[in-house]
Design an enzyme around this catalytic site. Sequence first.
Site, mmCIF file in Angstrom:
data_model
loop_
_atom_site.group_PDB
_atom_site.id
_atom_site.type_symbol
_atom_site.label_atom_id
_atom_site.label_comp_id
_atom_site.label_asym_id
_atom_site.label_seq_id
_atom_site.Cartn_x
_atom_site.Cartn_y
_atom_site.Cartn_z
ATOM 1 N N ASP A 315 0.855 -1.167 0.000
ATOM 2 C CA ASP A 315 0.000 0.000 0.000
ATOM 3 C C ASP A 315 0.904 1.234 0.000
ATOM 4 O O ASP A 315 2.086 1.143 0.344
ATOM 5 C CB ASP A 315 -0.897 -0.022 1.240
ATOM 6 C CG ASP A 315 -1.761 1.213 1.341
ATOM 7 O OD1 ASP A 315 -2.385 1.586 0.335
ATOM 8 O OD2 ASP A 315 -1.806 1.812 2.425
ATOM 9 N N ASP A 511 -1.554 -1.043 6.030
ATOM 10 C CA ASP A 511 -1.862 -0.590 7.383
ATOM 11 C C ASP A 511 -3.319 -0.193 7.579
ATOM 12 O O ASP A 511 -3.729 0.126 8.697
ATOM 13 C CB ASP A 511 -0.972 0.593 7.766
ATOM 14 C CG ASP A 511 -1.375 1.870 7.035
ATOM 15 O OD1 ASP A 511 -1.823 1.771 5.873
ATOM 16 O OD2 ASP A 511 -1.248 2.963 7.623
ATOM 17 N N ASP A 515 -6.848 -2.499 3.393
ATOM 18 C CA ASP A 515 -5.777 -3.433 3.046
ATOM 19 C C ASP A 515 -6.023 -4.829 3.606
ATOM 20 O O ASP A 515 -5.357 -5.782 3.207
ATOM 21 C CB ASP A 515 -4.425 -2.925 3.575
ATOM 22 C CG ASP A 515 -4.008 -1.614 2.942
ATOM 23 O OD1 ASP A 515 -4.197 -1.470 1.723
ATOM 24 O OD2 ASP A 515 -3.506 -0.733 3.663
#
Length: 764
Positions: A315, A511, A515
Site C-alpha cells: 500500500d 496498514d 488493506d
Amino acid sequence: MNTSGTAPKTNPRLFREAVLLAVVGGLATAGLAARPFDEAVADTLWLAATVAALVPAVVWVLRDLRRGRYGADLLALVALVGAAAVGEYFAGALIALMVATGRVLESYAGRRAGRDLSALLERAPMLAHRRCAGDIETVAAAAIRPDDVVVVLPGETVPVDGVLATAGVFDESALTGESVPVVRRVSTEVRSGVVNAGAAVDIRASATAQASTYAGIVTLARQAAAMASPTARLADRVAVWFLPLALLTAGAAWILTGDPVRAVAVVVTATPCPLLLAVPVAITAGMSRAARAGVVVKDGAALETLGRARCLAMDKTGTVTVGRPAVIDIVAAPGADTDRVLRQAAAVERFSPHVLAHAVTAAAATRGLEPDVAQDVSEQPGRGAKGIVGGRAVRVGRLPFRADLAPWAQAAQRRARLDLAVLVWVCVDDLPVAALLVRDRIRVDAARTMRRLRSAGLRRLLLLTGDRVDNAAEVAQLLGLTEVVADADPADKIAAIRAERHNGVIVMVGDGVNDAPALAAADVGVALGSRGSTAAVQAADAVIVDDRIERLADAIEVAQRSHRLAVQSAIAGMALSLAAMTAAAFGLLVPAAGALVQEGIDLAVILNALRALRTHGERRTDAIDPLVARFAREHDRLQTARASVRQAADALSRGPGPSADAAVRRTFDLLVEHILPHEHAEESQLYPALADYLRDPEAMVTMSREHIEIDRLTDRIRRHLDDAGHGIRADQIDDLRATLYGLDAILTLHFAQEDEALFTLART
C-alpha cells in the site's frame, strides 16, 4: 508496582526432562564408577538408566501413535529395547543419555528461542490507574474507555494507546528494540506496551485496551506460541520413510551377519534427531530474532513462507509514505515574513482537529516557532479556520473566491500542480499572504528498504493504492518499483495479488482497513502495527511493531537465514546419520560408539540451528548513535534556512528591489549562521566516525564533495552582496538566481541522501 497481573513462569516440560537427564546421567556415571569393582553392579545401574528412559519413551510413542504419526521416539524406543535385549547395557545407558539430552536440548532451545515472544505475553498489563474526580482508582485495564485519563506510574507498562497530557520518558525496547529511553512531549501519541521510564504521567486514552496496539501484538504472540512450522511437519513426513529405512538396514545387517548387535548399532545411529530437532529450533529461533528486530510473526509457517518470498505488494499511504501530510514549502507574497505567517497560521490551526491543521502546527513546531495567541477562533467545514491574531483577522484553509490572483499566488498554484501538493492558503484581513504546500512525504527509510529487498531476491515490487495515478507513479519512480496499480479498491488489490501468484510467493504490506482483504489473500500479510488498523493487524501473518518499513527487510533477511540454517542442519545431520548407519551395518560402530556418534551429531545440528538467533552486521558503537541522532534532529530544524534559498531565488524573479535584496541577505545570513556550521560539523565529526564505522575511508567522499559545493555557492552569494552596495542591481539578477536555484538543488539532494543513507541508521 507490577500491574501486569502475571508471575514468572517455569517450563514444566523442561523441568521434567531435566530431571530425567539427571537420573539417567547419575545412573550411567555410577555404573562407570562401579565397573572396575563389580561388573554386575555396573550392568544393573546401566540397565536402570535404560529403563528410566524406556518408560517415558513408551509414553511419547503412544502419544504420537494416538495422533496417527510416528517418528524419532519410536526409533529410540526400538534402540533401547534392542540394547537391553542383547545385553548391551552400557549402549542402552548411552542411548538413554542421548534421548534425555536431546529432549532437554530441544526444550531449552525452544524456550530460549521463544523468550522474546513469551516476554510480550507476560508483560501485557492487566491493571490500570484511572483518574476520577480528583482521585486515582485502580481498575482492570479492560475497563478503560476512550477519553479516560490514565495515570502510569514509574516502571509500569502503558495499558492503552493514548495522548500524553504530561511529558514523559518511555522505554520502548519491547516494541522497537531501542534500548535508550525516548522522551515524548505533551500532546504526542504513546502506544500501549511501552514502559514508563520517568516520573508518573497522565495519558488520555484514545482506545480501549482490546483495541490498542499491544493487544494486537499479544494476540499474535499467543498464536506464535501455539502453532508449528510447516517445515517441522515436513520433517515428520521424512521420518515416515527414514524409520522403515533404518529398520530395513538393521534387519539386513542382522540377517546377513547373524549378529543382532549390528542391528542395534544401526538403530542407535539412525535416530533422525537432526531433522526433527534442528528444523523447528531454527524456525523458532528465527521468530525470536524477528521479534527482536521489531516484527512479530504469527507462526513458523509464516516465517518459512516469508523466507521464500519473490514478490512484494505494498500500500502507499502510511506504508511507504509517512501517512501524515506535512508542509513541504511556503510560497509567500512579496515582503511577507514566512515565519510570521506560519506563527499566525499555527495560532488558528492549533484548535482544529483537521489533518491539514496538524500539518501546519507541526511545521511551526519543527521550525521552533511559538504560535501567536488567537481569539474568537471558529471553523467552517470544508473551508478552514479563522480567528483574530494580534488584532488582525487570520483565515487558514481554502482561498476565498477572487476573480484575479496576484502573480505570486498563480506561481504557488503552479508549484502545487507540479509538486502534486495541496495548497493551504493563509489570508490576513481577507488578503492572501502565503500558500503552504502540503503533501504526504515518502518515508526516509523506504528507498533503502527497497534496495535491500531487491538484494534479498525479490524480483517484483508492486504499489497497490487507492490514490491518484500521478501521485502513485511518482512514488513508484522514486523507489524504483516494478509496477503500479492506482485508484484501486480492495477488490482490485485482491485481483492484483492473485495475478502475481504465478511469479512466486507474494507478500502484502499495508496498514489500513481497506488493506485487510489483500493481507488475507497474500501468501504472507504484513501489517504496520503502530499505525495499522485492528482489521489489518488481525488479517496479517506478521506485524511491524514500530513505524519503520525497513523492519520488513530485516524480517525477510531473518526468514531467509532461518530457512537456510534449517535446511542446512537437516541435510548435514541426515547425511551424517546415514553415514553412521552404514558404518554400523558393516560392523565399524558398536552400539555404544554409535550412541556417542549420534549424540555428537544431535548437538552439532542443534547448535548450528541456534545460529538463527545471532545478530549479524552489528558493528554499532556507543559513539555512533548519538552523533547520527543529533544531526538527524538538526536536519528538521534547518527547514527554514533551506526553504529561504528558493524563496530568495523566487523573489529575484520579480526584479531588483528592496524585497528581493532583503530576501537574499536574509538567506545569506541563514546559510552562514545555520547551514554552514551544520555542514562543517558533519565534515569534522560525523563523517570520520561513519567512515570508521563503515570501514571504508572513501565512503563519505561524495557527500564531502557536496559540502565543498555548498561552501562555494554560499561564497559566490557573498561576493554578489559585497558588489551590490546599497542594493542588488539588475545585471546581478540572472547569476544570483542561477546560484540560488543551484544551491537549492544541491541542498535538497544532499539532505535527501543523508536522510536516506545515513540517518536511517539512527535508532529512533
